[in-house]
Design an enzyme around this catalytic site. Structure first.
Site, mmCIF file in Angstrom:
data_model
loop_
_atom_site.group_PDB
_atom_site.id
_atom_site.type_symbol
_atom_site.label_atom_id
_atom_site.label_comp_id
_atom_site.label_asym_id
_atom_site.label_seq_id
_atom_site.Cartn_x
_atom_site.Cartn_y
_atom_site.Cartn_z
ATOM 1 N N CYS A 132 -103.949 -24.663 18.071
ATOM 2 C CA CYS A 132 -103.734 -26.107 17.958
ATOM 3 C C CYS A 132 -104.344 -26.633 16.664
ATOM 4 O O CYS A 132 -105.539 -26.465 16.410
ATOM 5 C CB CYS A 132 -104.337 -26.839 19.154
ATOM 6 N N LYS A 167 -95.067 -41.246 21.926
ATOM 7 C CA LYS A 167 -94.573 -40.520 23.091
ATOM 8 C C LYS A 167 -94.598 -41.393 24.346
ATOM 9 O O LYS A 167 -95.355 -42.364 24.432
ATOM 10 C CB LYS A 167 -95.403 -39.262 23.303
ATOM 11 N N ARG A 223 -91.077 -37.609 27.390
ATOM 12 C CA ARG A 223 -91.429 -36.202 27.492
ATOM 13 C C ARG A 223 -90.998 -35.654 28.855
ATOM 14 O O ARG A 223 -90.323 -36.327 29.637
ATOM 15 C CB ARG A 223 -92.938 -36.022 27.297
ATOM 16 N N CYS A 248 -110.010 -31.767 21.476
ATOM 17 C CA CYS A 248 -109.956 -32.962 20.641
ATOM 18 C C CYS A 248 -109.803 -34.167 21.566
ATOM 19 O O CYS A 248 -109.589 -34.002 22.769
ATOM 20 C CB CYS A 248 -108.799 -32.872 19.638
ATOM 21 N N CYS A 272 -107.241 -27.598 27.826
ATOM 22 C CA CYS A 272 -106.094 -27.492 26.918
ATOM 23 C C CYS A 272 -106.215 -26.209 26.104
ATOM 24 O O CYS A 272 -107.192 -25.462 26.212
ATOM 25 C CB CYS A 272 -106.045 -28.706 26.000
ATOM 26 N N CYS A 304 -104.950 -33.941 26.252
ATOM 27 C CA CYS A 304 -103.843 -33.222 26.889
ATOM 28 C C CYS A 304 -104.182 -32.782 28.317
ATOM 29 O O CYS A 304 -103.301 -32.723 29.172
ATOM 30 C CB CYS A 304 -103.459 -32.001 26.058
ATOM 31 N N ARG A 335 -92.104 -25.570 23.429
ATOM 32 C CA ARG A 335 -92.332 -26.119 24.758
ATOM 33 C C ARG A 335 -90.987 -26.389 25.427
ATOM 34 O O ARG A 335 -90.079 -26.934 24.809
ATOM 35 C CB ARG A 335 -93.152 -27.405 24.660
ATOM 36 N N LYS A 383 -94.556 -40.926 28.649
ATOM 37 C CA LYS A 383 -94.724 -39.943 29.717
ATOM 38 C C LYS A 383 -94.488 -40.589 31.082
ATOM 39 O O LYS A 383 -94.973 -41.691 31.342
ATOM 40 C CB LYS A 383 -96.130 -39.330 29.663
#
Length: 1460
Positions: A1322, A1095, A1030, A1361, A1316, A1365, A961, A1097
């Site tokens: 994934c 994370k 991120r 899931c 996603c 995302c 990414r 964001k």
């Protein structure tokens, strides 16, 4: 006698070893004077050890564990407490008393409560005296650790009557009255003597005592049955027995609780702290708590009469950082055991200064709780919150003698790398030698860069002859003290007048490194303590040209009382043993000339130099004559030899060692007779300071030897125990953890164990096994996990043939599942289906259970641990090892926090893993670290079973990414990304919901070349993933060119400000220079070595479009535009986040809260402080509850905001008005303010690929070849071809048409959809998403078209899931994968991302989805109001309740009754 003096006296008399933690200079040691006074009158002489401020008291205490009683004295401070708590568990079973003096706050010291058996609190001088005796008696008799916290009182303000020394010693050493807390108490109520825990005769206004037992019911209502924990009860009985003995000695009652006030109260106040309430209020009583551990529920309830309706718990914890305070939790827990009808309400409160509290204030508090039906957080008394700001450390005046010599010798060349003057700029750690060494390394590296830049400039030929001459001279004289500086000044003047070429600018940027400087690090116990001598170790091993001056201030007359592990004169011997270090031992009050000579030689030596400087003084009041006398004694006696060791002399054949003192100890002289150079000092008992020369490797070897011996003994005693094979099948990792734990515990019992996944065992091999424990989790719709399916299939096939294939097998099965994962009655059979099926099949094949089927349920109180704890003992009993006592502690499970801390700033063993050609994967720990580098390890799940059947490893590949703040890239960068996808990836690439690119299918040997290609076009992948900030996203605004430029630049500045500073990324992927020898670590000024808990964001939105879903991010900035169209600043939002775990109601999505307004200039610093607040307060123990949203809900929004503002140093301005009306992209053509044109194209789910009728990959490649503007990615996974000049419009439109990229005739539903990646790459996916959503949209949009809604936007999102995302939790309709073909269905999200949706159905398949949506959409088309969006309508129509906050997300889920 004050409380501190009383405690110091008892500690001195009671102890064999006494450890005193010193305060920072210039403060005088508080306990020193009382110790001196006692020593003059007492015959006792404990071993007194002083630990300097900043030192490690726990290490000293551990070395004293052989004493009959060790006492530790200190003033409470966070640094000392933090170092104690880390190792106090090791001391918990040692006779140890920690006497900790507090001033007005218990927040720091209460941290110790959880790691020791006993915690006593004293609020008066007399109580401190008595509890000090009690604590010493308890610790000595019970061989356990006791914390005694006491409030320090001024001399004369509060005094204590002391016990004579003879009586103290008789009391402490008389063991007759104390036998494990037995019941031989006399003359008391129910065994309690004279009110130890039971008052009589109306003492303090009560008749039965605080803990007086009435009718055998522990002082509570006879209808109640309260059981105390057995261990705590035993500890409490020991306390009671010791309290009885103390009472006999001091003739004063020792009570865990003291109750005053009304005899029939309706409100009772528990007080933990120093309180002095003069006021008397009817119906109110007070309980002062002096025993906090162990605290029995029965005793708490015994103190709360049945007449009480409200309980207030006041604790003096002004700086407590957690939500719940310790005594409050104990009281609430106890009260919960009382009958509901008589259960009082419990309120928590913070106690401040109680001296000025009036009756009116108490009545106000009582009125406040009477008006509330739920528990309140109260404050009583004035409080002084906030921590004292850090101050620049004080340098004792005597130590200035050495620094003045340095300044005199080296003048402007002198650079003290850990000078206290650096603290305001670089923080509290700036004076630590470890930090200073990193600073030196950075300076040396910068000077090396300067030399390279100068040499490049000389070779370029772009400079005149005069400048060429000056640069050449500097290269030759760069190490000359004088010429390097003067030449540097001349060069700088010439360069500033020269043409500003790149080479010239490089040299000018580094001009501060022209002069040759003398770099020094000073080690002093007073202000630059080198914890563990780590700075010294690294400096010696580094080979850097740095000088270290170490001050030893221990007077010769006190040498025997010092900590033997920190003998500084051993440092020289250790350094000489290294062989390439200049070493000198000097004393300014013995030989001034030798000091000068040593300092000059050290400066000239090319490499590390260590100067040991003797400066014996106790405090600053010691006169120079006293220092002179101590120095003469030490030097003349040979205690402090004066010498110099210069290894560079060996090269010319000279003797490297020069002895400058006349007196030499015999062991040193004998050594000189044996060898020509000094490499090691041999003493009569050759032992150097442990802290200096102990090897971690040797320590590990010793531990391993002990462990091996222990294991061998276990083996001998358990030779008859059968071998145990443990097979597990796990997708999420929990079953694997349980299996590993079971294996460790089996080995600790002497069993021979084999641990592996189920699929590594064939059916034929299983026939040969005797005892097998199976552990399996549940996947999908009751399916076995991926790594167990082959064995499951083989067992099922054999069972179908009804054979006794496994008649010799003895087995036990533990199934792990979630009973709420499949809530519908018809689906309940999926719960733990693999475990149940496996147990039944093995029985059918002739196997015999040696333990009953165990079922672990995630919904139990302890999660899966509840079922496991029932199942495990059955195994040990069946295997005959249940009677073995396991004393060895279980290894702590390795978590992401351990991996980060041990990674050397994200290096790990990634480099070695890349070079390992035997596998296509990286080590699991490296797989966690590569996320920080923007890389995820994956495998093709479509062919996982096929490859397993072939006996080969999964088809490992990696996702890369890119970090691209604001989502803007150039045509050149687009072409490179396209090329990388072809050459290194799967041939396609994806626009993500974080406004950047990611590639899939990159194999390991292509990783480095792919990342190097990305960096070649000025992009990178650092921090695109991992526990860091991120990719920063911002709105794409085609019509507002100027505003977009400002917002985009703001996004870039925030991203750059928060990017990690580790050089690991450049070393591993770009082949930059490594840090030499691991002597110097990287420095992460923002993240530290642990980085963030999870994370982080950041999003920037520009109203009225919320395309970035700003409220779904940890931190958001909402642009505010002034009347002139200029960017005025941003409203700031915090606390958004999407991730959830199925079935775990402690996890939930959350939308952010607006906390204020900031200017553009303030923005990046606000981002920093929000991130740092999360860094320091986030939950590192549970990654599922580690995001900012949980931190805010735990701390409270106001507290979180206050912490951010405290770090900023100013308050945020009030938020400005703003409004959103959509979060979908504005498709089609538009023209900006600057006349340039933009085209927003629809790319379904962001996948850039060529397929029939949609050749996006080829078409965009052709556009990039001719385009002069930019490409802008959107967070909805679409693309803007941006900044097209008018003259280029025909060419761009022709290409769009040719490759069919200008088709916008999609339904509103499709244009608003997002998914996603999910399968096949994934690893977290439970169901399809990107490959399935277009198919589902095909079917749903037909329903919309039938009802005239083709062009109406309905935001529909899907993820494979629950991690979120694609931001599904703010969509109007969302589907979240639970198993292949099965989804969670959510409704009611806000059209522009302002409101969370809510679970409507917990399991739906496609037919059910269509059956639900068809009538719903039909009604929406008929009943909606003008402008009413679908999410709003579902709430108004009664299908779903509105979600008002993240914590309310589960409330009223499942649909409202009308349509449920």
């Amino acid at each position: 006698m004050s409380s501190l003096s009383a405690v110091a006296r008892i500690a001195y008399l009671a102890s064999e070893t006494l450890v005193d933690s010193l305060p920072p200079l210039p403060s005088n040691p508080e306990f020193a004077s009382p110790f001196t006074s006692v020593s003059q009158l007492s015959r006792r002489r404990p071993n007194l050890i002083s630990v300097p401020y900043g030192g490690d008291p726990a290490a000293t205490l551990l070395r004293a564990t052989g004493s009959a009683l060790t006492s530790f004295t200190t003033l409470s401070n966070s640094q000392t407490i933090a170092r104690l708590v880390l190792r106090l568990a090791e001391l918990a079973s040692s006779p140890l008393v920690l006497h900790i003096a507090v001033l007005n706050d218990l927040s720091d010291v209460l941290i110790l409560r959880t790691v020791v058996p006993y915690f006593l609190l004293s609020t008066t001088a007399q109580q401190a005296h008595d509890n000090a005796l009690l604590a010493s008696k308890l610790a000595r008799s019970q061989k356990t650790a006791v914390v005694h916290a006491f409030f320090s009182t001024k001399e004369g303000s509060d005094t204590a009557t002391e016990l004579s020394e003879e009586n103290v010693l008789n009391f402490l050493f008389d063991e007759k009255g104390l036998v494990n807390g037995s019941n031989d108490h006399t003359n008391g109520v129910n065994g309690h003597a004279n009110g130890v825990n039971g008052h009589s005769g109306g003492t303090n206004g009560h008749t039965n005592g605080v803990n007086g037992h009435t009718n055998g019911t522990n002082g509570i209502d006879s209808s109640e049955d309260v059981e105390d924990d057995g261990v705590a009860l035993q500890l409490f009985r020991a306390y009671e027995a010791a309290a009885l003995n103390t009472l006999k000695a001091v003739r004063r009652p020792i009570r865990p609780f003291t109750l005053t006030g009304s005899s029939e109260p309706t409100t009772i106040i528990f007080i933990l702290g120093k309180a002095s309430f003069e006021a008397s209020v009817e119906g109110l009583s007070f309980v002062d708590v002096s025993l906090l551990s162990p605290l029995l529920p029965s005793r708490i309830l015994g103190a709360i009469p049945s007449t009480v309706t409200s309980v207030i718990v006041l604790e003096q914890v002004q700086n407590w950082s957690l939500k719940w305070t310790p005594l409050y939790l104990e009281v609430v827990s106890a009260v919960q055991q009382r009958n509901h009808a008589t259960r009082p309400t419990v309120h928590s409160g913070v106690l401040g200064d109680s001296t000025q509290i009036t009756q009116v204030e108490l009545l106000k508090v009582l009125q406040k709780i009477s008006q509330s039906t739920s528990p309140l957080r109260l404050r009583l008394g004035s409080t002084n919150e906030g921590k004292v700001p850090f101050q620049v450390p004080h340098i004792p005046k005597h130590e200035l003698s050495y620094t003045k010599i340095l300044a005199h010798l080296f003048r402007e060349r002198l650079d003290i790398s850990n000078s206290p003057n650096l603290i305001p700029a670089q923080g509290e750690l700036a004076t630590s030698p470890e930090f200073a060494l990193g600073r030196v390394r950075g300076q040396i590296d910068e000077r090396t860069k300067l030399l390279t830049a100068v040499q490049d400039l000389l070779q370029s030929g772009n400079i005149n002859s005069e400048l060429h001459t000056l640069l050449s001279k500097w290269v030759l004289a760069k190490d000359d003290d004088i010429r390097s500086r003067s030449l540097g000044q001349q060069i700088t003047q010439k360069l500033e007048l020269a043409n500003p070429s790149v080479g010239v600018q490089r040299v000018l940027a580094l001009r501060s490194h022209f002069p040759s400087v003398s770099r020094w690090i000073i080690g002093s116990d007073a202000w630059s303590y080198d914890l563990g001598s780590s700075g010294l170790h690294h400096a010696i091993a580094s080979g850097l040209n740095v000088n270290i001056l170490i001050l030893d201030t221990l007077p010769y007359s006190q040498r025997n009382s010092a900590d033997p592990t920190r003998r500084k004169h051993d440092i020289g011997l250790y350094a000489m043993n290294h062989g390439d270090v200049y070493v000198a031992s000097v004393a300014i009050y013995s030989s001034y000339a030798q000091v000068l000579q040593a300092l000059i030689e050290a400066d000239k030596f090319n490499g590390p130099s260590v100067i040991l400087a003797y400066l014996p003084y106790e405090n600053e009041d010691v006169p120079a004559l006293g220092i002179l006398k101590e120095t003469k004694l030490a030097v003349d006696a040979g205690y402090w030899p004066l010498y110099r060791w210069d290894p560079s002399k060996e090269l010319s054949g000279e003797e490297p060692f020069t002895l400058d003192s006349d007196a030499v100890k015999n062991d040193l002289q004998a050594f000189l007779d044996r060898q020509n150079h000094l490499s090691q000092l041999v003493r009569s008992k050759p032992q150097l300071a442990t802290e200096l020369v102990s090897s971690l490797g040797e320590t590990v070897k010793e531990i391993r030897k002990k462990k091996a011996l222990h294991s061998y003994n276990d083996l001998l005693t358990n030779l008859d125990a059968p071998p145990l094979t443990i097979l597990y099948a796990s997708d999420g990792g929990n079953a694997e953890k349980v299996a590993k734990r079971l294996s460790n515990r089996a080995q600790a019992r002497g069993l021979s164990t084999t641990l592996s996944t189920m699929d590594t065992m064939s059916l034929e091999s299983l026939r040969q096994e005797e005892f097998v424990a199976f552990i399996t989790s549940t996947a999908g719709q009751g399916e076995p996990p991926q790594n167990g399916r082959q064995l499951f299939k083989a067992i099922n096939a054999a069972a179908a043939n009804e054979s006794d294939l496994l008649s010799n097998l003895r087995y036990a099965v533990l199934g792990m599942g979630d009973s709420h994962y499949w809530p519908r009655p018809e689906d309940t059979h999926y719960y733990n289906k693999p475990g149940k099926d496996l147990d039944a099949r093995l029985e059918k094949l002739g196997g015999t259970r040696f333990a009953a089927l165990g079922l672990s349920d995630d919904q139990d109180a302890d999660g899966y641990q509840t079922g496991y704890k029932v199942w495990e003992p059955q195994l040990w009993k069946a295997l005959g090892v249940d009677s073995i006592e396991v004393t060895e502690a279980e290894p702590e499970p390795i978590t992401n926090e351990h991996i980060k801390a041990a990674s050397n700033y994200l290096r790990g063993t990634i480099l070695e893993g890349l070079e390992d050609n035997s596998t296509g994967s990286l080590a699991p720990s490296d797989g966690q670290l590569t996320k920080f580098h923007g890389i995820y390890q994956q495998d093709d799940r479509d062919i996982r079973d096929e490859r397993l059947a072939q006996g080969v490893e999964p088809a490992f590949a990696f996702m890369i990414r890119v970090r691209m703040p604001g989502g803007v890239c150039t045509p050149e960068q687009w072409l490179t990304i396209n090329q990388i996808a072809d050459e290194h990836g799967s041939g396609t690439f994806k626009i993500t919901t974080r406004q950047t690119f990611q590639f899939h299918g990159v194999i390991k040997r292509h990783l480095k070349s792919a990342i190097q290609d990305i960096n070649r076009v000025l992009l990178d992948t650092l921090a695109a993933c991992g526990d860091v900030n991120r990719n920063v996203v911002c709105s794409s605004i085609p019509t507002m060119s100027k505003l977009h430029a400002q917002v985009y630049q703001f996004a870039v500045s925030v991203s750059q400000h928060l990017v990690p500073r580790t050089t690991a990324y450049h070393e591993i992927w770009l082949d930059k220079k490594l840090v030499a020898g691991e002597a110097l670590k990287d420095h992460e000024p923002l993240y530290g070595e642990f980085y963030l808990p999870r994370k982080f964001k950041v999003a920037i939105a520009v109203p009225p479009t919320n395309d970035v879903d700003v409220f779904a991010n940890d931190l958001g900035f909402i642009a505010i535009v002034d009347g002139n169209g200029e960017l005025a600043g941003f409203n700031v939002t915090v606390g958004g986040g999407m991730g959830v775990t199925h079935g775990d109601k402690k996890t939930y999505p959350r939308t952010g809260d607006i906390i204020g307004f900031c200017t553009p200039e303030q923005g990046k610093y606000i981002a920093e402080k929000v991130m740092l607040t999360q860094r320091d307060n986030g939950n590192r123990a549970d990654r599922k509850n580690a995001r900012v949203k949980y931190t805010i809900d735990r701390m409270g929004l106001d507290v979180f905001k206050s912490e951010v503002e405290k770090r900023l140093g100013y308050q945020l301005q009030p938020a400005k008005p703003s409004a959103f009306d959509r979060n979908v992209d504005d498709y089609g053509w538009s023209t900006g303010e600057d006349g340039r044109h933009h085209f927003t194209m629809f790319i379904e789910n962001g996948r850039i690929q060529d397929e029939s009728g949609k050749e996006f990959k080829s078409g965009l490649r052709e556009i990039a070849k001719i385009h002069k503007g930019a490409f802008r990615l959107t967070t909805n996974q679409h693309l803007l071809i941006s900044d097209i000049p008018t003259e280029d419009l025909p060419k761009i439109k022709n290409l769009l048409s040719k490759y069919k990229m200008d088709n916008l005739s999609h339904s509103g539903l499709r244009l608003s959809s997002s998914a996603c990646v999910a399968f096949p790459t994934c690893g977290l996916a439970m169901a399809e998403s990107e490959r399935y959503l277009p198919i589902l949209v095909d079917k749903v949009e037909k329903i919309c078209e039938e009802n005239g809604l083709r062009n109406d936007a309905i935001v529909m999102r899907m993820t494979g899931c629950p991690n979120g995302c694609a931001r599904p939790y703010v969509a109007e309709i969302a589907f979240i994968g639970k198993a292949p073909g099965v989804y969670l269905m959510l409704l009611g999200g806000g059209y522009y991302g302002q409101r969370l949706n809510k679970i409507y159905r917990e399991t739906v398949t496609e037919p059910e989805i269509l059956d639900i949506l068809k009538p719903m959409i039909e009604r929406y088309a008929l009943e909606r109001n003008d402008g009413e969006h679908f999410g709003d309508w579902t709430i108004r129509a009664g299908y779903i309740a509105a979600t008002t906050s993240g914590k309310e997300w589960y409330h009223r889920m499942g649909g409202e009754e009308q349509f449920a």
